[in-house]
Design an enzyme around this catalytic site. Structure first.
Site, PDB file in Angstrom:
ATOM      1  CD1 TRP A  95      -2.158  -2.200   1.589  1.00  0.00           C
ATOM      2  CD2 TRP A  95      -3.117  -1.112  -0.237  1.00  0.00           C
ATOM      3  NE1 TRP A  95      -3.071  -2.972   0.878  1.00  0.00           N
ATOM      4  CE2 TRP A  95      -3.697  -2.124   0.039  1.00  0.00           C
ATOM      5  CE3 TRP A  95      -3.398  -0.178  -1.144  1.00  0.00           C
ATOM      6  CZ2 TRP A  95      -4.655  -2.858  -0.761  1.00  0.00           C
ATOM      7  CZ3 TRP A  95      -4.648  -0.649  -1.964  1.00  0.00           C
ATOM      8  CH2 TRP A  95      -5.120  -1.744  -1.839  1.00  0.00           C
ATOM      9  CG  ASP A 169      -3.421   3.968   3.957  1.00  0.00           C
ATOM     10  OD1 ASP A 169      -4.347   3.763   4.683  1.00  0.00           O
ATOM     11  OD2 ASP A 169      -3.099   3.463   3.116  1.00  0.00           O
ATOM     12  CE  LYS A 193      -9.175  -3.359   4.278  1.00  0.00           C
ATOM     13  NZ  LYS A 193      -9.111  -2.810   2.997  1.00  0.00           N
TER      14      LYS A 193
END
Ligand code: PMP
Length: 357
Positions: A95, A169, A193
């Site tokens: 990511w 993030d 999530k």
């Protein structure tokens, strides 16, 4: 999603609190939705202990859109007038690597540290980061969902000699542990999530970082515009905000983020303990960098992978297959996963080892 949140949403689906309409049917500017919005924001601020000088923005676009939106808003922070500025990246997995690539379209980027050569199995020590003098911000992905790598604490950029802001993030571990806001300029995360359904993107940004967007930044993605309009410059993802609001109330009933953290530590210890117990399974991530949320693991004998997955499914253990870029298995044990779910997985793993070891 916590089962009781889904049950509550089902109960309120057709008629929210006697209003005669469901949340999806409400105007985002009506008093009913406003009350849902305000409660969600206040509950989140309380849960994450967000200081008063930070704005909470409810946006659309997901984590990947933020990879562009962040540089569009922040890269020029410390740049000479008219410049697009630069940003530093600590690359610890898939990511952060994606974030680096996307930001490079909008500003200069530097890799301050990377563990790509090590196969993304550890976090380079902050003292070794090559931070550039002029960077406007330093980007970290504090939980690498695919590689199973999590920062256990945030770096103090000032102490490392950097004037840059820290951008994190926190998509895949938000609300699973407290955030030290004194170290952070901006945090972003997709909701899907730990916070609610996909479609909602959370941004928490210190007020003084607003107002530096590049001229090409789309208006709907300009943090200042979004903040000045209370996240209603464009229509926000109303139903996802409502669902996240129910999750925030559920989190408060569980005892808040500190209680979730204690539960998450217990869940992670149980699972890593089972993986490390014998040579049958293995996780290659350095101990101090192991994620409490996403636990990739491998069977040493990979020929048994299909049998493991078939048996897992039969035992009601779903979505255990590892990400295609990593292979093996991955257990994502987010906030809503109770310890009983992890116990069931560990029991299955031990049973599988007995019958196939
Ligand atoms: N960052 C992280 C850490 C993620 O786990 C994900 C999604 N799994 C993303 C960014 C991308 O989010 P989205 O799909 O919402 O754009």
């Amino acid at each position: 999603m916590p089962a009781e949140v889904l049950a509550q949403a089902a109960h309120e689906m057709l008629d929210w609190h006697g209003s005669g309409m469901g949340v999806m049917e409400m105007s985002h500017r009506g008093k009913e939705f406003q009350s849902i919005y305000e409660a969600a924001e206040a509950d989140l601020r309380e849960l994450l202990a967000v200081p008063a000088n930070f704005k909470i923005l409810f946006m659309q676009g997901g984590g990947l859109a933020e990879n562009a939106i962040v540089p569009l808003n922040l890269s020029a922070l410390r740049a000479p007038a008219g410049g697009t500025g630069s940003a530093d990246f600590v690359v610890t997995g898939s990511w952060s690597e994606k974030s680096l690539k996307e930001a490079s379209k909008y500003c200069q980027t530097t890799v301050a540290a990377s563990d790509k050569a090590g196969g993304f199995t550890s976090i380079p020590a902050a003292s070794t980061w090559q931070l550039s003098d002029q960077a406007s911000y330093v980007h970290l992905c504090t939980n690498e969902t695919i590689n199973g790598i999590e920062f256990q604490s945030l770096p103090d950029l000032k102490a490392l000699g950097s004037q840059a802001e820290l951008v994190i993030d926190f998509s895949s571990h938000v609300a699973s542990r407290p955030v030290d806001w004194s170290k952070v300029g901006l945090a972003f995360g997709g909701a899907q999530k730990n916070l609610g359904p996909a479609g909602l993107t959370l941004v928490v940004v210190r007020e003084d970082l607003l107002g530096h967007a590049l001229p090409i930044c789309p208006s709907a993605f300009n943090y200042k515009t979004v903040a000045d309009n209370g996240s209603m410059y464009n229509t926000p993802p109303t139903y996802a905000i409502y669902m996240a609001g129910l999750v925030f109330q559920w989190l408060k009933r569980q005892g808040g983020v500190a209680a979730m953290e204690a539960r998450n530590i217990a869940k992670a210890e149980l699972l890593y303990g089972a993986i490390d117990a014998t040579g049958f399974y293995m996780n290659g991530v350095a101990r101090g960098a192991r994620s409490r949320m996403n636990v990739p693991f491998f069977l040493r004998n990979e020929a048994l992978n299909d049998a493991f997955l078939t048996g897992a499914k039969a035992a009601g253990l779903l979505q255990v297959k590892g990400h295609k870029s990593v292979g093996g298995m991955r257990a994502s044990i987010y906030n809503a996963m109770p310890i009983e779910g992890v116990q069931a997985l560990v029991q299955y793993m031990q049973e599988f080892e007995r019958t196939h070891g």
